[in-house]
Write an enzyme that holds these catalytic residues in place. Structure first.
Site, short mmCIF file in Angstrom:
data_model
loop_
_atom_site.label_atom_id
_atom_site.label_comp_id
_atom_site.label_asym_id
_atom_site.label_seq_id
_atom_site.Cartn_x
_atom_site.Cartn_y
_atom_site.Cartn_z
N GLU A 142 -29.30 -52.62 37.43
CA GLU A 142 -28.68 -52.55 38.67
C GLU A 142 -27.18 -53.05 38.71
OE1 GLU A 142 -27.39 -53.67 42.47
OE2 GLU A 142 -27.87 -55.05 41.07
N GLU A 143 -27.14 -54.08 38.05
CA GLU A 143 -25.97 -54.90 38.27
C GLU A 143 -24.68 -54.09 38.00
OE1 GLU A 143 -25.68 -57.12 40.36
OE2 GLU A 143 -27.25 -58.32 40.10
N ASP A 150 -34.03 -56.86 47.38
CA ASP A 150 -32.77 -57.34 46.49
C ASP A 150 -31.59 -57.92 47.62
OD1 ASP A 150 -30.99 -57.88 44.69
OD2 ASP A 150 -30.15 -55.68 44.62
N HIS A 176 -34.86 -55.24 40.92
CA HIS A 176 -34.23 -55.02 39.52
C HIS A 176 -34.45 -56.25 38.83
CE1 HIS A 176 -30.27 -57.33 40.21
NE2 HIS A 176 -30.25 -56.98 41.58
N ASP A 213 -31.12 -63.12 42.56
CA ASP A 213 -30.36 -61.88 42.57
C ASP A 213 -30.96 -61.46 41.12
OD1 ASP A 213 -29.25 -59.37 42.52
OD2 ASP A 213 -27.28 -60.04 42.33
N HIS A 248 -24.23 -63.86 42.02
CA HIS A 248 -23.35 -63.66 40.77
C HIS A 248 -22.46 -64.70 40.08
CE1 HIS A 248 -23.11 -58.85 41.93
NE2 HIS A 248 -24.26 -59.51 41.77
#
Ligand SMILES: [Zn+2]
Length: 464
Positions: free
Chosen positions: A325-326, A351, A279, A291, A426
């Protein structure tokens, strides 16, 4: 200096030559597979790609100006890597936008907290919310509570995330983030705070998506750093703890993004697709290095590697860099609509950071499983095992998982070592320096080998 080449070696000459037929006997096929693996293992391009993405673009939350920049960057990158049919397919979005957020303990004594709003959280209003904390050791304890303990309070969920190589600790804990606000609101809470879903000991908070239920009142939701969560837990056993929270956010903002697609056109079965996904978006914190900058780099480098061969794959190898995606899977859903009619040999996604791949799992039609032995043998020298149990219960990554479930498309999973992934996931700490450049070529080799094998085997893998 002139030297003689085998027929096999001539298939591997970089560029130029006319596409040749896939080796017609199994021995040549597996020798070619080994060559693809060994050459990809020398390739350091993935590190260059993720360095470029994190330096030239940085964090790229879906629908933001940086996300648009990432789309342009990816188009140029795919072109430069020699991929074909490079295109951006628009994905309409309704996005959440973060505003300022602060929280502090106000009783028994003042203490500022390191926090982050969770994605989709409503705001508190400008004056914020102050209330007593209702402490729960984990999400299960909150779900089990039938008392009025949470009424009028800020629910605190002290859910811990266990460190694990395969990410199962995250899988077990993340429900507190996603569903904590709904369960807290059902019990009359005015806000929910959770221990960050992460495995670090740093004073840094982990964001990520949460969800509301249309039937349940929407309350603000935030995550606090691990050391601050420890403090709240210690204070909670000593007596009354009060917290003040002020956060602002906007929901349902109309925006647009795009799936970036690039292909290696197949030869005699070009209408069947081998999908390598990652992503393109990230959260708005850090640089989106692990990420999922790493995944973007790994699949682009793997495809580039095959593009450089003098022989074409039989099926089309398609790299898809998914949008958002997130916080919504909008890119995966748009792809699922647009390509519903197309046969997919497999879907997959890188991912899970940049750690070494240690396991191969699949999700293929039962009669296709014997064919996997050839791939397993080709991946074994990379230290990749096919497990004795659950080998065909693979889970191909978040976006590819959406596609697999929706269309019963077959899938493969190349499981990375995620032991340290949730230290930075994140957070502001998801930066380029967390990637070990030495682990990337092994990933690229595994992806190139798997893609090449799936694109050329006579065996069809689906539908499930
Ligand atoms: Zn991701």
């Amino acid at each position: 200096m002139l030297r003689r080449r085998s027929a096999l070696a001539s298939l591997l000459v970089l560029g130029g030559g006319a596409p040749s037929a896939w080796a017609t006997n199994a021995a040549d096929g597996s020798a070619l597979l080994q060559r693809v693996r060994e050459r990809a293992l020398q390739d350091t391009r993935a590190w260059e790609i993720v360095t470029a993405l994190t330096t030239e673009v940085g964090a790229r939350v879906a629908g933001s100006p940086n996300d648009a920049k990432a789309v342009q960057w990816a188009l140029a990158q795919a072109q430069a890597l020699g991929l074909a049919n490079v295109r951006a397919e628009p994905v309409p979005l309704r996005v959440w936008q973060r505003g300022p957020a602060q929280a502090r303990i106000t009783a028994p004594h003042a203490h500022p907290l390191v926090i982050t709003a969770l994605g989709n959280s409503v705001g508190t209003g400008s004056t914020g919310i102050e209330a007593e904390i209702a402490y729960y050791a984990d999400f299960t304890a909150l779900k089990a509570d039938t008392s009025d303990k949470a009424l009028g309070r800020i629910v605190f969920i002290d859910q811990k995330t266990e460190r694990s190589r395969d990410g199962r600790g995250y899988g077990q804990a993340v429900v507190a983030r996603v569903a904590g606000a709904v369960e807290a609101a059902r019990r009359g809470a005015v806000a929910v705070a959770i221990r960050s879903i992460g495995t670090d000991r740093d004073r840094i908070a982990h964001t990520g998506a949460m969800r509301y239920d249309p039937q349940v009142r929407q309350i603000p939701a935030l995550a606090v750093s691990t050391p601050d969560a420890d403090l709240i837990a210690r204070l909670a056993v000593r007596g009354v703890v009060k917290m003040h929270v002020a956060l602002q956010a906007q929901s349902d903002v109309v925006a647009t993004s795009a799936n970036v697609i690039a292909e290696l056109q197949g030869s005699d079965v070009a209408d069947e697709i081998v999908l390598l996904g990652a992503h393109l978006d990230s959260w708005d914190v850090g640089q989106g290095a692990l990420d999922d900058g790493a995944g973007v780099a790994i699949v682009l480098a793997a495809a580039h590697h095959i593009a450089a061969l003098a022989v074409k794959p039989r099926r089309t190898i398609r790299v898809v860099l998914f949008a958002n995606e997130e916080n919504g899977f909008d890119g995966a859903n748009a792809y699922a609509e647009r390509y519903a009619h197309q046969t997919h040999q497999f879907v997959s996604e890188s991912d899970f950071g940049a750690g070494r791949i240690w396991r191969l799992r699949t999700r293929l039609r039962a009669d296709a499983l014997p064919a996997v032995d050839e791939l397993a043998a080709a991946l074994a020298p990379l230290g990749i095992e096919r497990p004795a149990t659950g080998a065909n219960e693979g889970s191909p990554g978040p976006d590819a998982g959406v596609l697999m479930r929706r269309h019963k498309w077959p899938a493969i999973e190349l499981t990375q070592d995620g032991t340290n992934y949730f230290d930075v996931h994140h957070t502001d700490n998801d930066t380029l320096d967390k990637i070990d450049p030495a682990t990337l070529p092994q990933n690229v080799a595994a992806w190139a080998t798997s893609a090449w094998w799936a694109a050329n085997t006579p065996q069809r893998f689906g539908p499930l």
